[in-house]
Design an enzyme around this catalytic site. Structure first.
Site, PDB file in Angstrom:
ATOM      1  CB  CYS A  44      26.215  63.617  57.645  1.00 49.84           C
ATOM      2  SG  CYS A  44      26.689  63.236  59.338  1.00 49.84           S
ATOM      3  CB  SER A  45      24.526  62.151  52.525  1.00 49.82           C
ATOM      4  OG  SER A  45      23.580  61.480  53.331  1.00 49.82           O
TER       5      SER A  45
ATOM      6  CB  CYS B   5      18.038  55.602  51.707  1.00 49.40           C
ATOM      7  SG  CYS B   5      17.667  56.469  53.237  1.00 49.40           S
TER       8      CYS B   5
ATOM      9  CE  LYS C 194      30.051  65.185  53.357  1.00 48.92           C
ATOM     10  NZ  LYS C 194      29.256  66.331  52.869  1.00 48.92           N
TER      11      LYS C 194
ATOM     12  CG  HIS D 213      20.854  60.618  50.409  1.00 47.98           C
ATOM     13  ND1 HIS D 213      20.249  59.779  49.491  1.00 47.98           N
ATOM     14  CD2 HIS D 213      20.810  59.960  51.602  1.00 47.98           C
ATOM     15  CE1 HIS D 213      19.852  58.666  50.110  1.00 47.98           C
ATOM     16  NE2 HIS D 213      20.172  58.755  51.390  1.00 47.98           N
TER      17      HIS D 213
END
Lengths: 383, 129
Positions: free
Chosen positions: A204-205, A83, A327, A331
Site C-alpha cells: 500500500c502507498s 487521487c 509507494k 501519496h
C-alpha cells in the site's frame, strides 16, 4: 491551440510534515516552482486537492492558496478528481495556456493527510458511498478485490505483486523528496501486516503530507525562461463506473486504456515510443494492471514483467516509477499527479541523478482516481 | 462517514429492487435514471433473487472506524442469478470458506450503527452456502 511547455518545477519533501499547515506546504512548493521557472508573475493557478474538507476542515482551497501565495487577485481554481486531482489540475492549466487566454499558469496540488482524521473513511469517499462503502469496503479492499480476481484469472503470484513494492522502494531510495528512502525485500513485503487480503501493508502507498507545483507557458515563450523546456505533447482523460462491482472486467481498468488510446493518438505515438512512465501505484496491483492498460504489456503479463525486471531503471524496457512511485515517494493524493509530472520533467532534462534513465526523451504520467473511475494521462517530450 | 438519511427510504436496500432496461435488458443495481449501456431512460422494476456467486472478494483487516469492531470481515462482489452485480459484506461464514466462485444467499441484516445516537442502518449481506 498553442503548443504548451513546462518551464519550472517545485515540490516539498513528502512525508509526515507535522510542523507545516496545508497552506505552508502548498506555498513552499509553489514558490519553488515560480523561482525555478524564473517567472515574475502568474496569470492563473489551478490546485489539485482531493479533500481539504475531510482531512483538515478546509475547503475553498483555490482562494486560500492564491491568498497565501501572495497572488491575489489572480483566478485560482481547485480541481478535484479524487487521487487524480493533481493530474487533472495540470490538464486544466494546459488548456488555459493552449487556448491563449493566459500565458503563465501554475498547476499545483496539495494534501495534508496526517492530522488525526479517519483517513480510511476520508479516502473511501472516492468510492460509491451508498453501495460500496456502506457495505464495509475500504480502498485497500477495493484493490485487494482486483488483486484476488487478477491472481485467480492469470495465476499471478504474491511474490510478483511484492516485486512492485521492492522496485519502487529501490527507486525511491535515490529520491531526496521521497517519504520512504529505504530498500525492502520480497520477504519483508510478504511478512508485513495484512490490510485487506491479499494486500499487505507494504503493498500500500502511505498516508502522506506534501505539495507539488509546475509552471506552464506557451512553447513560443518558453526559451525566455529556461534553456530546457519540456513540451506537453498530449493530455487525455477518461471516466468509468464509480463502483468496482459494476465493471465488465474486474481485472481491467478501462478508464486507463480509454485515456491511453486518446493520449497516444494525440501524440501520434505507440506505447513502445515511451521511454519511461510514472504509473499510479496506489497499491502494487494497480501498477501491474495499469501497465497493461497503457499497452506496455499484454493482459495478464504485467505481473511477470515486474519480476523479470522489465520495468526497472537498470535493465527495463520501460522503466516505471523511477521516482519511487506512490509507494515509496508517498501519496499526498491531490499532489500526486503533479509530482509525477515533476519526475518526468527531471528525467527529460537530465536532472534525475542516480535515478536517471539514459537518453530519456518521452515520458508519460498516469494518474487515477478511486478504484479507476477516473484517469488522466499526460505525455511530455524533451526538446 | 455518515450515510445520507434518505437512503432509509430507498427500496433497493431492503427489497433488492433493480431496474431492468426496457431496451437492452441490462440490469442496474441500484436503479438508475439512464441505462449505462444504451442510454435508454425506460426501465422495469424487478426484484433480484437472493441467490448469487462470488466474483471476487477480500478480507478487511483494517477498516474505517465505524466498522472497526467487526474486523476481520469479508466483502465480496456478487453476481446474482439474473446477472446483476452488487457488493456485500459476508455474514455467518468462516473466513477460510470465502472463495471466488462460491455460491451465496443474500439476507437482510443490520449493517452498522451510525452517529452519536447509534442509528441502526440495515441492508443486505451474503452468506456462503
Amino acid at each position: 491551440m498553442k503548443d504548451v511547455a513546462v518551464i519550472g518545477i517545485g515540490m516539498t519533501k513528502f512525508g509526515e510534515l507535522w510542523n507545516k499547515s496545508i497552506k505552508d506546504i502548498f506555498v513552499e512548493a509553489a514558490l519553488k516552482a515560480i523561482d525555478n521557472a524564473g517567472v515574475g508573475h502568474i496569470d492563473s493557478m489551478y490546485v489539485g486537492a482531493m479533500s481539504g474538507g475531510l482531512f483538515v476542515g478546509q475547503e475553498h482551497i483555490g482562494a486560500v492558496m492564491a491568498d497565501y501565495l501572495g497572488m491575489n487577485p489572480v483566478p485560482a481554481t481547485r480541481v478535484e478528481s479524487a487521487c487524480a486531482s493533481g493530474g487533472t489540475a495540470f490538464r486544466q492549466a494546459y488548456f488555459e495556456v493552449a487556448s491563449g487566454s493566459s500565458e503563465i499558469v501554475l498547476a499545483g496540488g496539495v494534501e495534508k493527510m496526517n492530522d488525526g482524521v479517519d483517513v480510511t473513511a476520508a479516502l473511501a469517499t472516492a468510492a460509491d458511498q451508498e453501495y460500496e462503502v456502506y457495505n464495509g469496503i475500504t480502498f485497500p479492499g477495493l484493490y485487494a478485490m482486483i488483486a484476488n480476481a487478477y491472481m485467480h484469472q492469470y495465476n499471478a503470484t504474491r511474490e510478483q505483486l511484492a516485486a512492485v513494492a521492492v522496485k519502487n522502494h529501490h527507486n525511491g531510495f535515490n529520491n531526496p523528496n521521497a517519504q520512504f528512502r529505504s530498500e525492502i525485500t520480497i520477504e519483508q513485503v510478504l511478512n508485513s501486516t495484512l490490510v485487506a487480503d491479499p494486500l499487505r501493508l507494504l503493498d500500500c502507498s502511505p498516508v502522506t503530507d506534501g505539495g507539488a507545483a509546475v509552471i506552464l507557458c506557451p512553447l513560443e515563450l518558453a526559451k525566455q525562461f529556461t534553456d530546457s523546456p519540456v513540451k506537453v505533447i498530449s493530455t487525455a482523460q477518461a471516466s468509468d463506473t464509480i463502483s468496482l462491482y459494476e465493471r465488465e472486467s474486474l481485472t481491467s481498468l478501462k478508464a486507463v486504456s480509454d485515456a491511453a488510446v486518446k493520449a497516444y493518438k494525440q501524440a501520434n505515438l505507440k506505447p513502445e515510443d515511451i521511454d519511461l512512465a510514472e504509473v499510479h501505484d496506489c497499491f502494487t496491483i494497480a501498477e501491474i494492471v495499469a501497465s497493461e492498460e497503457l499497452g506496455f504489456f499484454d493482459k495478464g503479463c504485467g505481473a511477470s514483467a515486474v519480476e523479470e525486471g522489465k520495468t526497472s531503471i537498470e535493465e527495463g524496457t520501460i522503466p516505471i516509477n523511477t521516482s519511487g512511485g506512490l509507494k515509496s515517494k508517498g501519496h499526498p493524493v491531490g499532489a500526486t499527479g503533479i509530482a509525477q509530472v515533476i519526475e518526468i520533467y527531471e528525467q527529460l532534462t537530465g536532472q534525475a541523478g542516480k535515478r536517471q534513465v539514459k537518453d530519456a526523451r518521452i515520458g508519460l504520467t498516469q494518474n487515477m482516481g478511486g478504484s479507476g473511475a477516473s484517469c488522466v494521462i499526460n505525455i511530455l517530450e524533451a526538446l | 462517514m455518515i450515510t445520507p438519511k434518505y437512503v432509509r427510504e430507498i427500496p433497493q436496500r431492503y427489497r433488492l429492487e433493480a431496474a431492468k432496461c426496457k431496451n437492452c435488458s441490462y440490469i442496474s443495481f441500484p436503479p438508475r435514471l439512464v441505462c449505462p449501456k444504451c442510454k435508454s431512460r425506460s426501465f422495469d422494476t424487478i426484484r433480484l433473487s437472493d441467490e448469487g456467486k462470488i466474483l471476487t472478494f477480500t478480507i478487511i483487516r483494517v477498516s474505517s472506524d465505524i466498522f472497526s469492531h467487526q474486523t476481520p470481515y469479508g466483502v465480496a462482489v456478487i453476481e446474482t442469478s439474473e446477472g446483476a452485480k452488487l457488493m456485500a459484506m459476508i455474514a455467518d461464514t468462516k473466513i477460510e470458506d470465502i472463495a471466488i466462485g462460491k455460491k451465496v444467499k443474500l439476507i437482510f441484516r443490520k449493517i452498522r450503527d451510525e452517529g452519536v445516537s447509534g442509528i441502526h442502518c440495515y441492508g443486505y449481506k451474503a452468506v456462503v452456502i
